[in-house]
Write a protein that holds these residues in place. Sequence first.
Motif, PDB file in Angstrom:
ATOM      1  N   ALA A  66      35.331  36.957  38.359  1.00 30.76           N
ATOM      2  CA  ALA A  66      36.063  37.358  36.955  1.00 30.76           C
ATOM      3  C   ALA A  66      36.484  36.137  36.130  1.00 30.76           C
ATOM      4  CB  ALA A  66      36.953  38.274  37.699  1.00 30.76           C
ATOM      5  N   VAL A  67      37.244  35.295  37.066  1.00 32.48           N
ATOM      6  CA  VAL A  67      37.898  33.957  36.511  1.00 32.48           C
ATOM      7  C   VAL A  67      36.906  33.428  35.506  1.00 32.48           C
ATOM      8  CG1 VAL A  67      39.489  33.753  38.181  1.00 32.48           C
ATOM      9  CG2 VAL A  67      37.713  32.685  38.601  1.00 32.48           C
ATOM     10  N   GLU A  68      35.697  33.143  35.858  1.00 31.35           N
ATOM     11  CA  GLU A  68      34.479  32.450  35.098  1.00 31.35           C
ATOM     12  C   GLU A  68      34.367  33.344  33.645  1.00 31.35           C
ATOM     13  OE1 GLU A  68      31.249  30.820  37.735  1.00 31.35           O
ATOM     14  OE2 GLU A  68      31.444  33.010  37.965  1.00 31.35           O
ATOM     15  N   CYS A  69      35.022  34.664  33.506  1.00 36.45           N
ATOM     16  CA  CYS A  69      34.684  35.348  32.229  1.00 36.45           C
ATOM     17  C   CYS A  69      35.933  35.030  31.222  1.00 36.45           C
ATOM     18  CB  CYS A  69      34.537  36.771  32.820  1.00 36.45           C
ATOM     19  SG  CYS A  69      33.216  37.033  33.911  1.00 36.45           S
ATOM     20  N   ASP A  70      36.939  34.209  31.448  1.00 42.39           N
ATOM     21  CA  ASP A  70      38.051  34.045  30.547  1.00 42.39           C
ATOM     22  C   ASP A  70      37.462  33.636  29.147  1.00 42.39           C
ATOM     23  OD1 ASP A  70      40.704  33.999  29.800  1.00 42.39           O
ATOM     24  OD2 ASP A  70      40.657  31.791  30.169  1.00 42.39           O
ATOM     25  N   GLY A  71      37.549  34.590  28.030  1.00 43.18           N
ATOM     26  CA  GLY A  71      37.358  34.513  26.980  1.00 43.18           C
ATOM     27  C   GLY A  71      36.104  34.929  26.470  1.00 43.18           C
ATOM     28  N   ALA A  72      35.036  35.905  27.385  1.00 44.13           N
ATOM     29  CA  ALA A  72      34.018  36.289  27.521  1.00 44.13           C
ATOM     30  C   ALA A  72      33.954  37.837  26.804  1.00 44.13           C
ATOM     31  CB  ALA A  72      33.280  36.461  28.765  1.00 44.13           C
ATOM     32  N   ARG A  73      32.964  38.170  26.371  1.00 42.73           N
ATOM     33  CA  ARG A  73      32.539  39.481  25.485  1.00 42.73           C
ATOM     34  C   ARG A  73      31.843  40.395  26.859  1.00 42.73           C
ATOM     35  NH1 ARG A  73      29.093  39.215  22.456  1.00 42.73           N
ATOM     36  NH2 ARG A  73      28.414  37.027  22.466  1.00 42.73           N
ATOM     37  N   ILE A  74      32.241  41.326  27.284  1.00 40.83           N
ATOM     38  CA  ILE A  74      31.620  42.172  28.386  1.00 40.83           C
ATOM     39  C   ILE A  74      31.339  43.507  27.841  1.00 40.83           C
ATOM     40  CG2 ILE A  74      31.849  43.077  30.492  1.00 40.83           C
ATOM     41  CD1 ILE A  74      33.802  40.388  31.082  1.00 40.83           C
ATOM     42  N   VAL A  75      30.120  44.092  28.078  1.00 38.63           N
ATOM     43  CA  VAL A  75      29.948  45.374  27.666  1.00 38.63           C
ATOM     44  C   VAL A  75      29.305  46.100  28.970  1.00 38.63           C
ATOM     45  CG1 VAL A  75      28.495  46.962  26.499  1.00 38.63           C
ATOM     46  CG2 VAL A  75      29.211  44.839  25.297  1.00 38.63           C
ATOM     47  N   THR A  76      29.853  47.106  29.288  1.00 35.43           N
ATOM     48  CA  THR A  76      29.575  47.910  30.424  1.00 35.43           C
ATOM     49  C   THR A  76      28.616  49.383  29.739  1.00 35.43           C
ATOM     50  OG1 THR A  76      31.459  49.352  30.497  1.00 35.43           O
ATOM     51  CG2 THR A  76      31.559  47.285  31.553  1.00 35.43           C
ATOM     52  N   VAL A  77      28.202  50.112  30.949  1.00 32.96           N
ATOM     53  CA  VAL A  77      27.538  51.244  30.539  1.00 32.96           C
ATOM     54  C   VAL A  77      28.752  52.061  29.611  1.00 32.96           C
ATOM     55  CG1 VAL A  77      28.016  52.741  32.511  1.00 32.96           C
ATOM     56  CG2 VAL A  77      25.936  52.946  31.197  1.00 32.96           C
ATOM     57  N   GLU A  78      29.851  52.072  29.979  1.00 33.59           N
ATOM     58  CA  GLU A  78      30.856  52.776  29.149  1.00 33.59           C
ATOM     59  C   GLU A  78      30.889  52.540  27.585  1.00 33.59           C
ATOM     60  OE1 GLU A  78      31.666  51.645  32.117  1.00 33.59           O
ATOM     61  OE2 GLU A  78      32.471  52.839  33.365  1.00 33.59           O
ATOM     62  N   GLY A  79      30.501  51.341  27.527  1.00 33.47           N
ATOM     63  CA  GLY A  79      30.458  50.663  26.171  1.00 33.47           C
ATOM     64  C   GLY A  79      29.186  51.112  25.206  1.00 33.47           C
ATOM     65  N   LEU A  80      28.253  51.583  25.654  1.00 28.45           N
ATOM     66  CA  LEU A  80      26.731  51.707  25.298  1.00 28.45           C
ATOM     67  C   LEU A  80      27.087  52.994  24.103  1.00 28.45           C
ATOM     68  CD1 LEU A  80      24.013  51.461  27.833  1.00 28.45           C
ATOM     69  CD2 LEU A  80      25.127  49.735  25.940  1.00 28.45           C
ATOM     70  N   ALA A  81      27.852  53.979  24.414  1.00 29.57           N
ATOM     71  CA  ALA A  81      27.848  55.344  23.706  1.00 29.57           C
ATOM     72  C   ALA A  81      29.057  55.083  22.767  1.00 29.57           C
ATOM     73  CB  ALA A  81      28.062  56.390  24.467  1.00 29.57           C
ATOM     74  N   SER A  82      29.070  55.648  21.474  1.00 28.49           N
ATOM     75  CA  SER A  82      30.457  55.585  20.524  1.00 28.49           C
ATOM     76  C   SER A  82      30.849  57.019  21.073  1.00 28.49           C
ATOM     77  CB  SER A  82      29.959  55.958  19.156  1.00 28.49           C
ATOM     78  OG  SER A  82      29.248  57.017  19.164  1.00 28.49           O
TER      79      SER A  82
END
Length: 159
Positions: A66-82
């Motif tokens: 997780a610490v490697e993700c500082d500043g990153a954009r992450i999309v999970t399955v919850e983020g696919l649908a509107s």
Amino acid sequence: MALHEIHVTINGEPEQVAVPANMTLMRMLREKLALTGTKNGCSAGECGACTVLLNGEPVNSCMVLAVECDGARIVTVEGLASEERLAPVQEAILRQGGVQCGFCTPGILISAHALLQRNPNPGEDEIREALVGNLCRCTGYVRIIESVKEAARMQSAAG
């Protein structure tokens, strides 16, 4: 253990999260942010159940700190649908019967979504290659591949 404050954008929303240095991205998503759509399959980067998009690329979140993700954009399955509508690949997998137990489905959806983002009209070999890191032990892959083809057609028709 000391905590590290990181800033990430998850499914379009900014988040500030305190994580220990050894926490994986998968655990952060599930345990700190309650995004349980990301599944913990093998914890060894082999089954793909934990696949998410990290800065637009599919990754096994169990293999990323997780610490490697500082500043990153992450999309999970919850983020696919509107709020109003499922993503085409989600609609297609439901219609084609590509979901059995559903455990692998979030990772497959993320990998398929990433493929369709970079190649809106993939051939069957390209679909198979994109899903090679996602293991399904219930359905086989015929219905899943048909789902990705249908999603491509849906996206093409929608323009």
